[in-house]
Design a protein around this motif. Structure first.
Motif, PDB file in Angstrom:
ATOM      1  N   LYS A 119     -21.736  -3.541  22.602  1.00 18.95           N
ATOM      2  CA  LYS A 119     -20.300  -3.813  22.565  1.00 18.95           C
ATOM      3  C   LYS A 119     -19.688  -3.622  21.179  1.00 18.95           C
ATOM      4  O   LYS A 119     -18.773  -2.818  20.982  1.00 18.95           O
ATOM      5  N   SER A 120     -20.227  -4.324  20.211  1.00 18.88           N
ATOM      6  CA  SER A 120     -19.524  -4.275  18.920  1.00 18.88           C
ATOM      7  C   SER A 120     -19.747  -2.938  18.222  1.00 18.88           C
ATOM      8  O   SER A 120     -18.859  -2.448  17.528  1.00 18.88           O
ATOM      9  N   ARG A 121     -20.924  -2.347  18.457  1.00 16.47           N
ATOM     10  CA  ARG A 121     -21.115  -1.000  17.882  1.00 16.47           C
ATOM     11  C   ARG A 121     -20.090  -0.030  18.462  1.00 16.47           C
ATOM     12  O   ARG A 121     -19.542   0.822  17.751  1.00 16.47           O
ATOM     13  N   ALA A 122     -19.843  -0.169  19.751  1.00 12.58           N
ATOM     14  CA  ALA A 122     -18.882   0.720  20.391  1.00 12.58           C
ATOM     15  C   ALA A 122     -17.480   0.501  19.833  1.00 12.58           C
ATOM     16  O   ALA A 122     -16.665   1.416  19.803  1.00 12.58           O
ATOM     17  N   TYR A 123     -17.206  -0.737  19.395  1.00 13.59           N
ATOM     18  CA  TYR A 123     -15.907  -1.008  18.759  1.00 13.59           C
ATOM     19  C   TYR A 123     -15.828  -0.437  17.350  1.00 13.59           C
ATOM     20  O   TYR A 123     -14.786  -0.444  16.729  1.00 13.59           O
ATOM     21  N   GLY A 124     -16.973   0.004  16.807  1.00  8.97           N
ATOM     22  CA  GLY A 124     -16.943   0.653  15.502  1.00  8.97           C
ATOM     23  C   GLY A 124     -17.594  -0.133  14.381  1.00  8.97           C
ATOM     24  O   GLY A 124     -17.495   0.227  13.207  1.00  8.97           O
ATOM     25  N   SER A 125     -18.287  -1.198  14.699  1.00 10.14           N
ATOM     26  CA  SER A 125     -18.845  -2.077  13.668  1.00 10.14           C
ATOM     27  C   SER A 125     -19.890  -1.389  12.803  1.00 10.14           C
ATOM     28  O   SER A 125     -20.144  -1.817  11.685  1.00 10.14           O
ATOM     29  N   GLN A 126     -20.508  -0.328  13.325  1.00  9.78           N
ATOM     30  CA  GLN A 126     -21.570   0.336  12.559  1.00  9.78           C
ATOM     31  C   GLN A 126     -21.185   1.759  12.177  1.00  9.78           C
ATOM     32  O   GLN A 126     -22.041   2.604  11.899  1.00  9.78           O
ATOM     33  N   GLY A 127     -19.911   2.012  12.206  1.00  7.97           N
ATOM     34  CA  GLY A 127     -19.457   3.325  11.780  1.00  7.97           C
ATOM     35  C   GLY A 127     -19.223   4.273  12.939  1.00  7.97           C
ATOM     36  O   GLY A 127     -19.583   3.991  14.083  1.00  7.97           O
ATOM     37  N   GLU A 128     -18.621   5.392  12.616  1.00  5.89           N
ATOM     38  CA  GLU A 128     -18.143   6.322  13.639  1.00  5.89           C
ATOM     39  C   GLU A 128     -19.271   6.992  14.423  1.00  5.89           C
ATOM     40  O   GLU A 128     -19.202   7.105  15.648  1.00  5.89           O
ATOM     41  N   ALA A 129     -20.316   7.418  13.725  1.00  5.27           N
ATOM     42  CA  ALA A 129     -21.402   8.133  14.401  1.00  5.27           C
ATOM     43  C   ALA A 129     -22.109   7.215  15.388  1.00  5.27           C
ATOM     44  O   ALA A 129     -22.413   7.609  16.516  1.00  5.27           O
ATOM     45  N   ALA A 130     -22.347   5.954  14.954  1.00  7.25           N
ATOM     46  CA  ALA A 130     -23.024   4.998  15.827  1.00  7.25           C
ATOM     47  C   ALA A 130     -22.154   4.692  17.042  1.00  7.25           C
ATOM     48  O   ALA A 130     -22.647   4.553  18.165  1.00  7.25           O
ATOM     49  N   ALA A 131     -20.856   4.595  16.819  1.00  4.81           N
ATOM     50  CA  ALA A 131     -19.935   4.337  17.930  1.00  4.81           C
ATOM     51  C   ALA A 131     -19.926   5.524  18.885  1.00  4.81           C
ATOM     52  O   ALA A 131     -19.967   5.358  20.115  1.00  4.81           O
ATOM     53  N   ALA A 132     -19.912   6.723  18.344  1.00  2.92           N
ATOM     54  CA  ALA A 132     -19.864   7.926  19.189  1.00  2.92           C
ATOM     55  C   ALA A 132     -21.085   7.991  20.095  1.00  2.92           C
ATOM     56  O   ALA A 132     -20.997   8.386  21.265  1.00  2.92           O
ATOM     57  N   SER A 133     -22.245   7.588  19.557  1.00  2.26           N
ATOM     58  CA  SER A 133     -23.453   7.566  20.372  1.00  2.26           C
ATOM     59  C   SER A 133     -23.281   6.619  21.558  1.00  2.26           C
ATOM     60  O   SER A 133     -23.589   6.955  22.700  1.00  2.26           O
ATOM     61  N   ALA A 134     -22.763   5.428  21.263  1.00  2.00           N
ATOM     62  CA  ALA A 134     -22.537   4.442  22.327  1.00  2.00           C
ATOM     63  C   ALA A 134     -21.550   4.979  23.351  1.00  2.00           C
ATOM     64  O   ALA A 134     -21.761   4.868  24.560  1.00  2.00           O
ATOM     65  N   HIS A 135     -20.463   5.549  22.866  1.00  2.00           N
ATOM     66  CA  HIS A 135     -19.439   6.072  23.781  1.00  2.00           C
ATOM     67  C   HIS A 135     -20.029   7.112  24.728  1.00  2.00           C
ATOM     68  O   HIS A 135     -19.793   7.103  25.932  1.00  2.00           O
ATOM     69  N   HIS A 136     -20.821   7.998  24.143  1.00  2.59           N
ATOM     70  CA  HIS A 136     -21.396   9.072  24.951  1.00  2.59           C
ATOM     71  C   HIS A 136     -22.359   8.503  25.990  1.00  2.59           C
ATOM     72  O   HIS A 136     -22.305   8.858  27.170  1.00  2.59           O
ATOM     73  N   ALA A 137     -23.217   7.581  25.542  1.00  2.54           N
ATOM     74  CA  ALA A 137     -24.190   6.986  26.461  1.00  2.54           C
ATOM     75  C   ALA A 137     -23.478   6.209  27.569  1.00  2.54           C
ATOM     76  O   ALA A 137     -23.862   6.271  28.745  1.00  2.54           O
ATOM     77  N   LEU A 138     -22.442   5.474  27.189  1.00  2.00           N
ATOM     78  CA  LEU A 138     -21.711   4.679  28.178  1.00  2.00           C
ATOM     79  C   LEU A 138     -21.102   5.569  29.255  1.00  2.00           C
ATOM     80  O   LEU A 138     -21.156   5.254  30.445  1.00  2.00           O
ATOM     81  N   SER A 139     -20.525   6.662  28.834  1.00  2.00           N
ATOM     82  CA  SER A 139     -19.861   7.482  29.846  1.00  2.00           C
ATOM     83  C   SER A 139     -20.873   8.219  30.719  1.00  2.00           C
ATOM     84  O   SER A 139     -20.663   8.378  31.929  1.00  2.00           O
ATOM     85  N   LEU A 140     -22.006   8.621  30.118  1.00  2.64           N
ATOM     86  CA  LEU A 140     -23.053   9.227  30.940  1.00  2.64           C
ATOM     87  C   LEU A 140     -23.571   8.225  31.975  1.00  2.64           C
ATOM     88  O   LEU A 140     -23.765   8.552  33.148  1.00  2.64           O
TER      89      LEU A 140
END
Length: 848
Positions: free
Chosen positions: A701-722
């Motif tokens: 959750k919080s990584r997806a909100y951007g807590s660990q930076g853009e690249a880490a968030a992008a990974s979460a976003h991609h995995a979530l949508s897959l």
RNA sequence: GGGCGCGUAGCUCAGUGGGAGAGCGCUCGCUUCACACGCGAGAGGUCGCUGGUUCGAACCCAGCCGCGCCCACCA
């Protein structure tokens, strides 16, 4: 795209909305340009429309629908028609009650006829054509109600492809097939003793019998032996004494061996009957010697046939004792006794003859009560009698080996259902009786010449050309005759019977598939893939369909048969109309939603009887709501990551682990579905989904909100949508409404036409995935939660320090998701230390 | 009489050779920024009985008991 996600998603109204859109878009329309290999065809069971739909229907039709949806998503063009079984006795009975009429075939058609206004008194007699009109009128209404309910349940049927078992196509197919069987000698008529229902006044086939335990009484009756000494027999049917044609004992029975070939004399009627030997006589039963009557039961028929005995019939088709004596009486007493019996029902005659036997001294002792099995028509209310009548049969007895081979060729789901089929085929004891002396059914397409003497020549039936089908011999005229020759000497007469309902239903693959009416369609769908049906009609519907296809096409009608179980009430009794424990489905669908009811149904494994359980529907509803909320959350988190162009971001280990598990689930669900185990597919998918929500979503959750930076968030976003995309598609066969709703928020087209998820594609996108990362992270988070619960703290409570002790490989995996665990657990300081066993030490922050 | 299936937590059911599980129900806790139609945790079982095979059996084998169904010529 997330703009399309509603603020407060809800289930209510989803059914109506999507039913309409699917219809408008033709989502489930069959594409008849597809060739056979691309098609998945289903021989849908046509429900009896004169009955009401109950949860048992919802249960089994849902099973089939999940399979249909799976196959459609797998890329098959699904041929999924719907039929209505509207001919036959159930409809006749319903029409009689509903309109207060009864069919009298002797009456002429009345074009002005209007049904009485629910006359509570006497049933109004109507002509056969008027009666049939009423049948059509009522079934049309019933079919509409059924279709509404099926649509509400979300069956992905192509509603442009419906048929009825009484419609013109079905009549043509039934008559055509019959004429072809007649042409090659596989159909024949015979005048023979047949099981007969005295209330419905029709012959009944072996497949329609059921045994019922009844109390009867053994009457010990004294016959006079050749030397005048007494021979005592036991019988539960003393009223058949005047129909007695022989006595029989086992050939090895020493007690009676001296008597074989001699003659006995019946009490009251003085008939001299032979004393015979036959291996079916059981020495242990009764006195070991029995009277043979024409006809008390099917054993009597066997004895009569095999011993070459005469006929002395006494029971009429209405179940009463006939007027004329069965043979020439030699004493005035016999006439007096007969006068006491004639005109009485079988039950009345039984009581009276017991009195007469007692008076004459031929009844030994008192009748002894006994419970025994008696044959009934499954829809009947009085025991069957056996009467001699002219009937049509299809030859099955001499082909049982071929039918057994077909049964072995068929893929049964579950496999043990094959034994039901085999025990039925092996137990066949008569050819298939297909004629019924009823009104609302497919007529036999035959006429018979009437001789100058007025006698009907049944041996030379007049048949129509196939192109003229369907015909109604009661109104149509055979070639070479004119209408005024009907029922006249030198003219013709029409066959008055109709075919048994199974004689038509056994052709559902041909009827639905177009057969010769639509040969192009037939080539694309036949032989079919699937026959779904209930286990209690293996001996009727399944067997008879195999018979017809074997004779007509020399192949199985389908490759697979999926046999569903029953729905049991809370007392574990089968739900059935007669037991009055039926629950109507519409209320359930409205209360819990179609997806929830489907969830309950799809939880019932193939072939297994399942308890009716509203609790499961509540769980299903909860699951559907969770899907709405979790999807909304995922789409909010993933934001622009969803469907973004360009190269996919590099995935972090936790995300890879989750997607790796998902790939494993896809494998499992696909294998389960391919083997018709929809229930396992649902269970596994559901189980992973809850873990996805409880563990992965919380961790990320919080990584997806951007807590660990853009690249880490992008990974979460991609995995979530897959993950969301795959999960929605995995759930789509079970929860078609809620998955379609969510799909529409962010995807084009229908989820039900989207491709089934592929494990290999997921794995290719993920690369190396270590499942331990998610496992270790979830376990650590679980311990932190436990500590918070134990401290009666909120899950938001801050943790000052958490120390995880575990094996080195698990710690290494945990390290790859350490930041996610820290953030999800609100842990300030996170330590690890190697150990043999897993444990977590948690110190909550002072002010929580 | 023959055959098939079933017997696992209070309920509904997964689990087919190596840690006895899920959901519901129950108890306790949590206003948590996707969801109170929610979230977290917990209690609860001689896996029908007996014997056998095996280092090891809920799982394999045999027998028995109980429930259900199918079939059977039911005088």
């Amino acid at each position: 795209m997330s703009a399309a996600v509603p603020e407060k998603p809800a289930l209510d109204g989803l059914e109506r909305r999507w039913i309409e859109r699917w219809e408008a878009a033709g989502t489930y329309r069959f594409d008849r340009t597809a060739i056979r290999d691309q098609v998945y065809s289903i021989d849908t069971p046509p429900p009896t429309v004169s009955g009401s739909l109950h949860v048992g229907h919802v249960f089994s039709y849902t099973h089939t629908d999940t399979v249909a949806r799976f196959q459609r998503m797998r890329g098959r063009e699904v041929f999924y028609p719907m039929g209505w079984d509207d001919n036959g006795l159930p409809t006749e009975r319903r029409v009689q009650n509903y309109f207060g009429v009864r069919c009298d075939p002797s009456l002429p058609y009345d074009p002005e006829f209007a049904p009485p206004v629910r006359a509570d008194g006497q049933a109004v007699p109507v002509s056969r054509p008027n009666f049939v009109e009423l049948c059509h009128r009522l079934t049309a209404e019933d079919e509409k109600a059924f279709e509404e309910l099926w649509r509400f349940l979300g069956l992905s049927v192509d509603w442009t492809m419906t048929y009825a078992t009484i419609d013109e196509r079905a009549q043509r197919a039934s008559q055509r097939s019959f004429l072809r069987l007649l042409g090659v000698g596989l159909a024949y008529q015979s005048e023979a003793p047949t099981l007969w229902d005295v209330d419905f006044q029709t012959a009944v086939a072996q497949a329609e019998l059921e045994d019922r335990e009844e109390t009867g009484a053994y009457h010990r009756v004294r016959f006079a032996g050749p030397d005048g000494s007494a021979i005592e027999i036991d019988t539960t049917r003393p009223e058949l004494l005047p129909a007695c044609v022989a006595l029989v004992a086992h050939p090895d029975d020493a007690r009676y061996q001296p008597l074989f070939g001699a003659t006995a004399t019946t009490p009251l009627f003085g008939a001299r009957v032979p004393i015979t030997a036959h291996h079916l006589a059981e020495p242990e039963k009764g006195t070991g010697i029995a009277m043979i009557c024409t006809f008390g039961d099917t054993t009597d028929v066997a004895w009569w046939r095999e011993l070459g005995l005469p006929v002395r019939a006494i029971v009429q088709r209405d179940g009463r004792i006939q007027d004329a004596p069965p043979f020439r009486f030699e004493s005035p007493d016999a006439h007096d006794h007969w006068d006491e019996l004639r005109g009485k029902t079988v039950a009345q005659a039984r009581r009276r003859i017991a009195e007469l036997l007692a008076e004459s001294g031929d009844l030994v002792g008192e009748p002894r009560p006994v419970t025994h099995a008696v044959k009934y028509f499954e829809k009947g209310s009085r025991p069957l009698e056996i009467v001699t009548s002219r009937q049509w049969f299809i030859r099955t007895l001499e082909h049982t080996d071929a039918f057994l081979a077909r049964g072995a060729e068929l893929a049964w789901h579950p496999p043990y259902m094959q034994s039901r089929y085999e025990s039925w085929v092996k137990g066949l004891n008569s050819d298939w009786l297909i004629s019924r002396q009823r009104f609302f059914g497919v007529p036999f397409p035959l006429w018979y010449p009437v001789g100058e003497d007025g006698a009907v020549d049944y041996g030379h039936p007049l048949v129509p050309a196939e192109d003229d089908l369907p015909v109604d011999p009661s109104t149509d005229v055979p070639a070479g005759y004119t209408a005024d020759q009907r029922d006249r000497p030198g003219g013709f007469t029409g066959d008055a019977d109709v075919m048994d309902t199974w004689a038509t239903s056994s052709l559902t693959p041909q009827i639905a598939g177009g057969w010769e009416d639509d040969a192009d369609l037939f080539l694309r769908v036949f032989p079919m893939d699937l026959r779904p049906q209930a286990h209690e009609i293996i001996r009727t519907w399944l067997f008879s369909t195999v018979v017809r296809s074997h004779f007509e096409h020399n192949c199985l009608p389908w490759t697979d048969a999926a046999i569903s179980g029953w729905v049991l009430d809370p007392e574990r009794k089968k739900m059935s109309k007669s037991k009055g424990n039926v629950i109507t489905p519409l209320g359930l669908l409205e209360q819990y939603g179609a997806d929830a009811v489907r969830y309950w149904a799809a939880s019932g494994r193939p072939g297994v009887d399942t308890a009716f359980d509203e609790g499961q529907m509540r769980v299903g509803r909860r699951l559907a709501i969770k899907l709405l909320n979790a999807s909304r959350f995922v789409l909010a988190l993933a934001g622009e990551g969803v469907g973004a162009a360009g190269d996919p971001p590099e995935l972090m280990p936790l995300d890879r682990a989750m997607l790796g598990r998902l790939a494993g689930l896809v494998d499992e669900a696909t294998a389960a579905f391919s083997g018709y185990d929809y229930a396992r597919a649902l269970e596994r998918t559901e189980s992973l989904f809850w873990e996805f929500c409880d563990d992965y979503l919380e961790l990320v959750k919080s990584r997806a909100y951007g807590s660990q930076g853009e690249a880490a968030a992008a990974s979460a976003h991609h995995a979530l949508s897959l993950a969301l995309s795959a999960l929605l598609r995995l759930f789509a066969p079970f929860l078609p409404f809620v998955t379609e709703e969510v799909w529409s928020w962010w995807q084009e087209g229908s989820v039900h036409r989207a491709p089934w998820p592929r494990a290999d594609e997921l794995r290719a996108a993920v690369g190396d995935a270590d499942p331990l990362v998610l496992e270790a992270a979830a376990a650590a988070l679980g311990e932190v939660r436990k500590a918070k619960t134990a401290a009666r703290a909120s899950m938001r409570a801050e943790v000052a320090r958490a120390a995880v002790a575990d094996t080195t490989p698990r710690l290494a995996a945990l390290a790859l998701a350490a930041d996610d665990v820290k953030e999800a657990g609100r842990i300030a300081r996170f330590d690890v230390e190697p150990a043999d066993t897993f444990s977590v030490t948690v110190q909550l922050a002072a002010d929580g």
